[in-house]
Design a protein around this motif. Structure first.
Motif, mmCIF file in Angstrom:
data_model
loop_
_atom_site.group_PDB
_atom_site.id
_atom_site.type_symbol
_atom_site.label_atom_id
_atom_site.label_comp_id
_atom_site.label_asym_id
_atom_site.label_seq_id
_atom_site.Cartn_x
_atom_site.Cartn_y
_atom_site.Cartn_z
ATOM 1 N N ILE A 19 0.858 -1.186 0.000
ATOM 2 C CA ILE A 19 0.000 0.000 0.000
ATOM 3 C C ILE A 19 0.890 1.232 0.000
ATOM 4 O O ILE A 19 1.754 1.386 0.874
ATOM 5 C CB ILE A 19 -0.904 0.015 1.240
ATOM 6 N N THR A 20 0.687 2.120 -0.953
ATOM 7 C CA THR A 20 1.428 3.372 -1.019
ATOM 8 C C THR A 20 0.457 4.535 -0.827
ATOM 9 O O THR A 20 -0.519 4.664 -1.575
ATOM 10 C CB THR A 20 2.150 3.538 -2.365
ATOM 11 N N LEU A 21 0.720 5.366 0.165
ATOM 12 C CA LEU A 21 -0.047 6.582 0.414
ATOM 13 C C LEU A 21 0.799 7.765 -0.044
ATOM 14 O O LEU A 21 1.894 7.984 0.474
ATOM 15 C CB LEU A 21 -0.370 6.729 1.901
ATOM 16 N N ALA A 22 0.314 8.523 -1.021
ATOM 17 C CA ALA A 22 1.071 9.660 -1.550
ATOM 18 C C ALA A 22 0.311 10.955 -1.296
ATOM 19 O O ALA A 22 -0.915 11.016 -1.450
ATOM 20 C CB ALA A 22 1.316 9.487 -3.042
ATOM 21 N N ARG A 23 1.049 11.994 -0.920
ATOM 22 C CA ARG A 23 0.431 13.311 -0.782
ATOM 23 C C ARG A 23 0.410 14.005 -2.148
ATOM 24 O O ARG A 23 1.287 13.777 -2.986
ATOM 25 C CB ARG A 23 1.206 14.176 0.222
ATOM 26 N N HIS A 24 -0.576 14.854 -2.338
ATOM 27 C CA HIS A 24 -0.710 15.600 -3.593
ATOM 28 C C HIS A 24 0.459 16.565 -3.796
ATOM 29 O O HIS A 24 1.252 16.839 -2.883
ATOM 30 C CB HIS A 24 -2.028 16.385 -3.587
ATOM 31 N N GLY A 25 0.540 17.119 -5.003
ATOM 32 C CA GLY A 25 1.539 18.134 -5.300
ATOM 33 C C GLY A 25 1.204 19.474 -4.659
ATOM 34 O O GLY A 25 0.191 19.622 -3.961
ATOM 35 N N GLU A 26 2.039 20.472 -4.930
ATOM 36 C CA GLU A 26 1.858 21.782 -4.297
ATOM 37 C C GLU A 26 0.648 22.515 -4.886
ATOM 38 O O GLU A 26 0.556 22.705 -6.099
ATOM 39 C CB GLU A 26 3.101 22.647 -4.498
ATOM 40 N N PRO A 27 -0.278 22.943 -4.039
ATOM 41 C CA PRO A 27 -1.456 23.671 -4.530
ATOM 42 C C PRO A 27 -1.092 25.055 -5.064
ATOM 43 O O PRO A 27 -0.058 25.635 -4.715
ATOM 44 C CB PRO A 27 -2.358 23.773 -3.301
ATOM 45 N N ALA A 28 -1.986 25.595 -5.894
ATOM 46 C CA ALA A 28 -1.745 26.902 -6.508
ATOM 47 C C ALA A 28 -1.965 28.052 -5.528
ATOM 48 O O ALA A 28 -1.354 29.117 -5.674
ATOM 49 C CB ALA A 28 -2.655 27.074 -7.721
ATOM 50 N N LEU A 29 -2.815 27.876 -4.535
ATOM 51 C CA LEU A 29 -3.158 28.967 -3.628
ATOM 52 C C LEU A 29 -1.955 29.397 -2.806
ATOM 53 O O LEU A 29 -1.310 28.587 -2.137
ATOM 54 C CB LEU A 29 -4.294 28.530 -2.696
ATOM 55 N N SER A 30 -1.631 30.688 -2.847
ATOM 56 C CA SER A 30 -0.444 31.208 -2.161
ATOM 57 C C SER A 30 -0.603 31.168 -0.645
ATOM 58 O O SER A 30 -1.677 31.446 -0.109
ATOM 59 C CB SER A 30 -0.184 32.649 -2.601
ATOM 60 N N ARG A 31 0.483 30.846 0.044
ATOM 61 C CA ARG A 31 0.536 30.904 1.493
ATOM 62 C C ARG A 31 1.229 32.180 1.988
ATOM 63 O O ARG A 31 1.423 32.349 3.191
ATOM 64 C CB ARG A 31 1.295 29.684 2.035
ATOM 65 N N LYS A 32 1.594 33.064 1.059
ATOM 66 C CA LYS A 32 2.338 34.275 1.428
ATOM 67 C C LYS A 32 1.373 35.404 1.796
ATOM 68 O O LYS A 32 1.338 36.470 1.178
ATOM 69 C CB LYS A 32 3.252 34.690 0.289
ATOM 70 N N VAL A 33 0.551 35.135 2.799
ATOM 71 C CA VAL A 33 -0.414 36.106 3.316
ATOM 72 C C VAL A 33 -0.467 35.968 4.833
ATOM 73 O O VAL A 33 0.017 34.980 5.387
ATOM 74 C CB VAL A 33 -1.822 35.879 2.725
ATOM 75 N N GLU A 191 8.433 9.095 3.818
ATOM 76 C CA GLU A 191 9.124 10.282 3.331
ATOM 77 C C GLU A 191 8.637 11.570 4.003
ATOM 78 O O GLU A 191 8.973 12.663 3.551
ATOM 79 C CB GLU A 191 8.948 10.400 1.817
ATOM 80 N N GLY A 192 7.849 11.431 5.065
ATOM 81 C CA GLY A 192 7.377 12.620 5.769
ATOM 82 C C GLY A 192 6.092 13.164 5.176
ATOM 83 O O GLY A 192 5.271 12.412 4.633
ATOM 84 N N HIS A 193 5.932 14.507 5.250
ATOM 85 C CA HIS A 193 4.651 15.113 4.878
ATOM 86 C C HIS A 193 4.780 16.118 3.731
ATOM 87 O O HIS A 193 3.847 16.872 3.464
ATOM 88 C CB HIS A 193 4.040 15.810 6.091
ATOM 89 N N ALA A 194 5.900 16.155 3.046
ATOM 90 C CA ALA A 194 6.086 17.114 1.958
ATOM 91 C C ALA A 194 5.173 16.768 0.780
ATOM 92 O O ALA A 194 4.661 15.646 0.671
ATOM 93 C CB ALA A 194 7.550 17.111 1.503
ATOM 94 N N TYR A 195 4.971 17.746 -0.100
ATOM 95 C CA TYR A 195 4.217 17.480 -1.322
ATOM 96 C C TYR A 195 4.892 16.358 -2.107
ATOM 97 O O TYR A 195 6.120 16.270 -2.172
ATOM 98 C CB TYR A 195 4.138 18.735 -2.189
ATOM 99 N N TRP A 196 4.093 15.480 -2.666
ATOM 100 C CA TRP A 196 4.510 14.327 -3.461
ATOM 101 C C TRP A 196 5.133 13.205 -2.619
ATOM 102 O O TRP A 196 5.541 12.181 -3.170
ATOM 103 C CB TRP A 196 5.498 14.704 -4.561
ATOM 104 N N SER A 197 5.217 13.373 -1.313
ATOM 105 C CA SER A 197 5.876 12.353 -0.479
ATOM 106 C C SER A 197 5.004 11.112 -0.339
ATOM 107 O O SER A 197 3.787 11.148 -0.531
ATOM 108 C CB SER A 197 6.191 12.923 0.908
ATOM 109 N N ILE A 198 5.645 9.996 0.012
ATOM 110 C CA ILE A 198 4.932 8.722 0.121
ATOM 111 C C ILE A 198 5.203 8.049 1.460
ATOM 112 O O ILE A 198 6.211 8.296 2.115
ATOM 113 C CB ILE A 198 5.298 7.761 -1.013
ATOM 114 N N LYS A 199 4.247 7.178 1.816
ATOM 115 C CA LYS A 199 4.412 6.217 2.894
ATOM 116 C C LYS A 199 3.991 4.855 2.312
ATOM 117 O O LYS A 199 3.011 4.784 1.569
ATOM 118 C CB LYS A 199 3.515 6.554 4.100
ATOM 119 N N ARG A 200 4.743 3.811 2.644
ATOM 120 C CA ARG A 200 4.445 2.494 2.084
ATOM 121 C C ARG A 200 4.306 1.456 3.197
ATOM 122 O O ARG A 200 5.076 1.466 4.173
ATOM 123 C CB ARG A 200 5.517 2.026 1.095
ATOM 124 N N PHE A 201 3.336 0.552 3.035
ATOM 125 C CA PHE A 201 3.032 -0.456 4.047
ATOM 126 C C PHE A 201 2.783 -1.808 3.403
ATOM 127 O O PHE A 201 2.306 -1.902 2.271
ATOM 128 C CB PHE A 201 1.777 -0.066 4.836
#
Length: 204
Positions: A19-33, A191-201
């Motif tokens: 089982i591979t759990l992958a996080r999505h890529g970086e969203p477009a919405l800016s966090r610079k606010v 691989e932690g919680h970064a964008y595109w990172s995975i966890k495998r079980f």
């Protein structure tokens, strides 16, 4: 006399899938606010319906996993679906709302207090997790039940020998990972919680 084949000989043990759990890529919405709590609620609502930032390339390793797995599932959120489209190419995948992110209701703070979405998200998760501050949305207990249901579904597929890839969200993937460990599966990669990172079980 003809040889008699026993049931064990006729049906070799099934090798458990991964089982591979992958996080999505970086969203477009800016966090610079900088936002107060209600403004963060509006920001998170936009985040939930938004897609990915343009120009990203999925990691080669994730693309290779997608190429070889038997089952691919994406959350119904746009950012997860766009991630799946980027990762799996022409392969067919299903979408399932079971795998959407756990909610992030804004913390009950005064209006004058402002900070970045990243920091506000941390405190929103803290209030939701430890103080059951859900603002009428899904509670921690409800999300834990949902994570358990997701883990049961994934574990059943893996026990049938199928490799599974889930393209979803950082915190809820962590909750599913915890539920998988509770069900006796072993963590192979984290691989932690970064964008595109995975966890495998897999089962040992």
């Amino acid at each position: 006399m003809a040889d008699v084949t026993t049931a064990d000989q006729a049906s070799p043990p099934i090798k458990p899938g991964i089982i591979t759990l992958a996080r999505h890529g970086e969203p477009a919405l800016s966090r610079k606010v900088r936002l107060n709590a209600p403004e963060y609620g509006d920001w998170w609502a936009r985040y939930e319906i938004g897609g990915l930032k343009a120009g990203q390339t999925p990691p080669d390793g994730l693309i290779a996993i997608a190429r070889d797995v038997d089952v691919i599932i994406a959350s119904t959120r746009r950012r997860a679906i766009e991630t799946a489209n980027a990762v799996v190419g022409d392969r067919v995948f299903t979408t399932d709302e079971t795998f959407i992110e756990a909610p992030l209701p804004p913390p009950p703070w005064p209006l004058w207090l402002k900070m970045s979405p990243k920091r506000l998200g941390f405190f929103a998760r803290f209030w939701w997790w430890f103080f059951d501050h859900h603002g009428g949305q899904e509670t921690r207990a409800q999300a834990e039940v949902r994570a358990g249901e997701a883990a049961d579904r994934l574990a059943a597929l893996a026990d049938q020998g199928q490799d599974v890839l889930v393209l979803a969200h950082g915190f809820f993937n962590w909750m599913i990972a915890d539920a998988l460990k509770q069900r006796g599966l072993t963590k192979l990669v984290d691989e932690g919680h970064a964008y595109w990172s995975i966890k495998r079980f897999s089962r040992a």
